[in-house]
Design an enzyme around this catalytic site. Structure first.
Site, short mmCIF file in Angstrom:
data_model
loop_
_atom_site.label_atom_id
_atom_site.label_comp_id
_atom_site.label_asym_id
_atom_site.label_seq_id
_atom_site.Cartn_x
_atom_site.Cartn_y
_atom_site.Cartn_z
N THR A 133 13.23 -3.85 -36.89
CA THR A 133 14.02 -4.14 -35.77
C THR A 133 13.51 -4.55 -34.28
OG1 THR A 133 14.77 -2.07 -35.22
CG2 THR A 133 15.92 -3.41 -36.80
N THR A 134 12.48 -3.66 -33.93
CA THR A 134 11.57 -3.71 -32.84
C THR A 134 10.95 -4.96 -32.68
OG1 THR A 134 11.73 -1.40 -32.42
CG2 THR A 134 10.31 -2.65 -30.96
N ASP A 161 14.70 3.31 -32.51
CA ASP A 161 14.98 2.28 -33.31
C ASP A 161 15.59 1.13 -32.38
OD1 ASP A 161 15.86 1.29 -35.93
OD2 ASP A 161 17.99 1.55 -34.97
N ASP A 214 16.63 3.51 -42.34
CA ASP A 214 15.46 2.73 -42.28
C ASP A 214 14.91 2.87 -43.52
OD1 ASP A 214 16.62 1.73 -39.99
OD2 ASP A 214 15.04 2.40 -38.82
#
Length: 484
Positions: A97-98, A64, A378
């Site tokens: 998020t990445t 994550d 998520d």
């Protein structure tokens, strides 16, 4: 002799300052790129997990992006912006998020090339702003509308989010669970708003992730107090949430009392018993048969708010305010033994229950259970995004390559330096399909070239299927994501 030296010094100093401006800008971009490169290898279903050792000795295994960057001790100010970017994405969207960090790193790399070519920073930033507005228009045109009644589409979107996680093998369990949890808290009066605080995730060590369940009611990872041999199962429960302790009163100031003889000691003990007994009689008079005590069990104030909303009751701060109308009602309160020796308390069949739900997450160790919680969060955020904006787009690098193609065509009709800048930013977006292919062990150049060719032929939903190792219609493969 001194005067020329001073003059020469001033001239040299001015020259060094001009050089420093470029050096600082490049150093900032390089620092931000290094952060993006650190998480780039964890992108996609075939991305690698990161093992992080914190200063306290805690070991975390995750892919994550927000968690990885949050645990990294980033000191450089520009690099911290990317960490904050990841946090913002985690709050607003929950997933991706990445991706946002990798795209930001690629856009910064393109910006560095433009600055090195002599283009003014203001022109670069203005062009980037115009590019973002155009990109939103393109994505909106690509989006496929979805209805909340179409549960399968929501589950597919949640599964896509979970497929890149450590617990991806449990996506068939967690994805429907996330969809049911979010839909159960949607308020018909405000159908476009979902507050994830209404979904409480309770972690209980033991068992496997397969034992994770959705509970329509309340779950506590505590045991029932057996100090007085009380029951472990109560039907037709009348529940009171109290914010005081059932104990003798204490003085407001710190002081000590010296007892000189046994009769005084007996008197003190007798008064304490009478005081507690009078409290219990007042509680019993209301019909209350289950007590939830904040100061002994529930330490977090947010938990009290969630519990009172679920039970549709009011917290009681003083014994004198204990009234029957402040109680909550439920069909059953019981202590449930788990297979591994642990115990939990469940409250089910709540009367006039608020729009909340609880999820009991199980795991064999702390690493698994923490990652399961992050992955479930998520997935919940993805479904929340679909509730807020009911549109889906394909995954697998399809939207990025389509953006790159259409922005590249748009750049040709722009005048001056703006067209040059937009073309550079369009090419920078290809970093996502390139990275997906690279992390999957494929030939990134061949894959991206073929993907670009398929999109040029009008296949806007063509994307990289990393499991099959080829280009397919990614929408038909059920790899979808919200159009945030």
């Amino acid at each position: 002799m001194a005067a020329p030296a001073v003059s020469k010094g001033k001239s040299t100093e001015t020259f060094v300052d001009n050089k420093r401006k470029d050096d600082i800008r490049m150093a900032n971009i390089a620092a931000a790129q290094s952060v993006a490169n650190a998480v780039r290898t964890s992108l996609g279903p075939k991305g690698m997990d990161k093992m992080i050792s914190t200063s306290s000795g805690e070991v975390i295994i995750t892919n994550d992006g927000a968690t990885i960057l949050n645990k990294m001790e980033v000191l450089q100010p520009a690099a911290k912006f990317l960490v904050e970017l990841s946090k913002s994405q985690d709050v607003v969207a929950g997933d991706g998020t990445t991706t946002v960090v990798v795209i930001a790193g690629s856009l910064l790399k393109a910006s560095l090339g433009l600055l090195t070519s002599g283009i003014h920073p203001t022109i670069v930033s203005d062009s980037l702003h115009k590019t973002s507005i155009k990109a939103v228009e393109i994505l909106s045109a690509m989006a496929v509308p979805v209805e909340l009644s179409d549960r399968d589409s929501l589950v597919k979107s949640a599964s896509t989010s979970l497929n890149s996680k450590v617990v991806s093998q449990y996506s068939t369990l967690l994805a429907p669970l996330a969809v049911d949890a979010v839909l159960s808290v949607v308020d018909p009066e405000k159908p476009d708003l979902v507050d994830l605080k209404d979904i409480r995730i309770v972690k209980k060590l033991g068992g496997t992730v397969d034992d994770t369940e959705l509970v329509k009611g309340l779950v506590f990872d505590k045991k029932v107090s057996h100090a007085a041999g009380g029951p472990t199962r109560v039907e037709n429960a009348k529940i009171g949430v109290i914010q005081f302790q059932i104990s003798p009163p204490k003085t407001d100031i710190e002081q000590s009392i010296v007892v000189s003889d046994y009769s005084q000691m007996d008197r003190i003990l007798k008064e304490e018993r009478n005081y507690i007994l009078s409290m219990i009689k007042k509680i019993k008079a209301t019909g209350c048969n289950v007590l939830l005590i904040q100061k002994s069990i529930l330490r977090d104030a947010d938990e009290i708010e969630f519990i009172t909303k679920t039970l549709n009751c009011l917290p009681i701060s003083n014994i004198e305010h204990f009234r029957a109308e402040k109680l909550g009602y439920a069909d059953l309160v019981e202590e449930v033994p788990l297979g591994d020796g642990g115990k939990i308390v469940k409250i089910t069949g709540i009367k006039d229950m608020g729009r909340t739900t609880s999820v009991l997450v199980r795991g064999s160790n702390h690493l698994v259970i923490d990652e399961a919680e992050r992955s479930l969060h998520d997935a919940l955020c993805v479904v929340r995004c679909l509730v807020n904006k009911k549109f889906l787009i394909a995954g697998g690098g399809a939207p990025e390559i389509e953006l790159s193609r259409q922005l590249g065509a748009w750049a040709k009709v722009l005048q001056g330096m703006e067209g040059y800048c937009v073309k550079a930013f369009a090419e920078a977006l290809e970093v996502i399909p390139y990275t997906l292919a690279e992390n999957a062990g494929l030939n990134p150049i061949a894959i991206v070239t073929e993907l670009r060719n398929r999109h040029a032929q009008g296949e806007i939903n063509a994307g990289i299927n990393v499991r099959k190792g080829q280009i397919t219609n990614i929408l038909e493969e059920n790899v979808v994501q919200p159009c945030w």
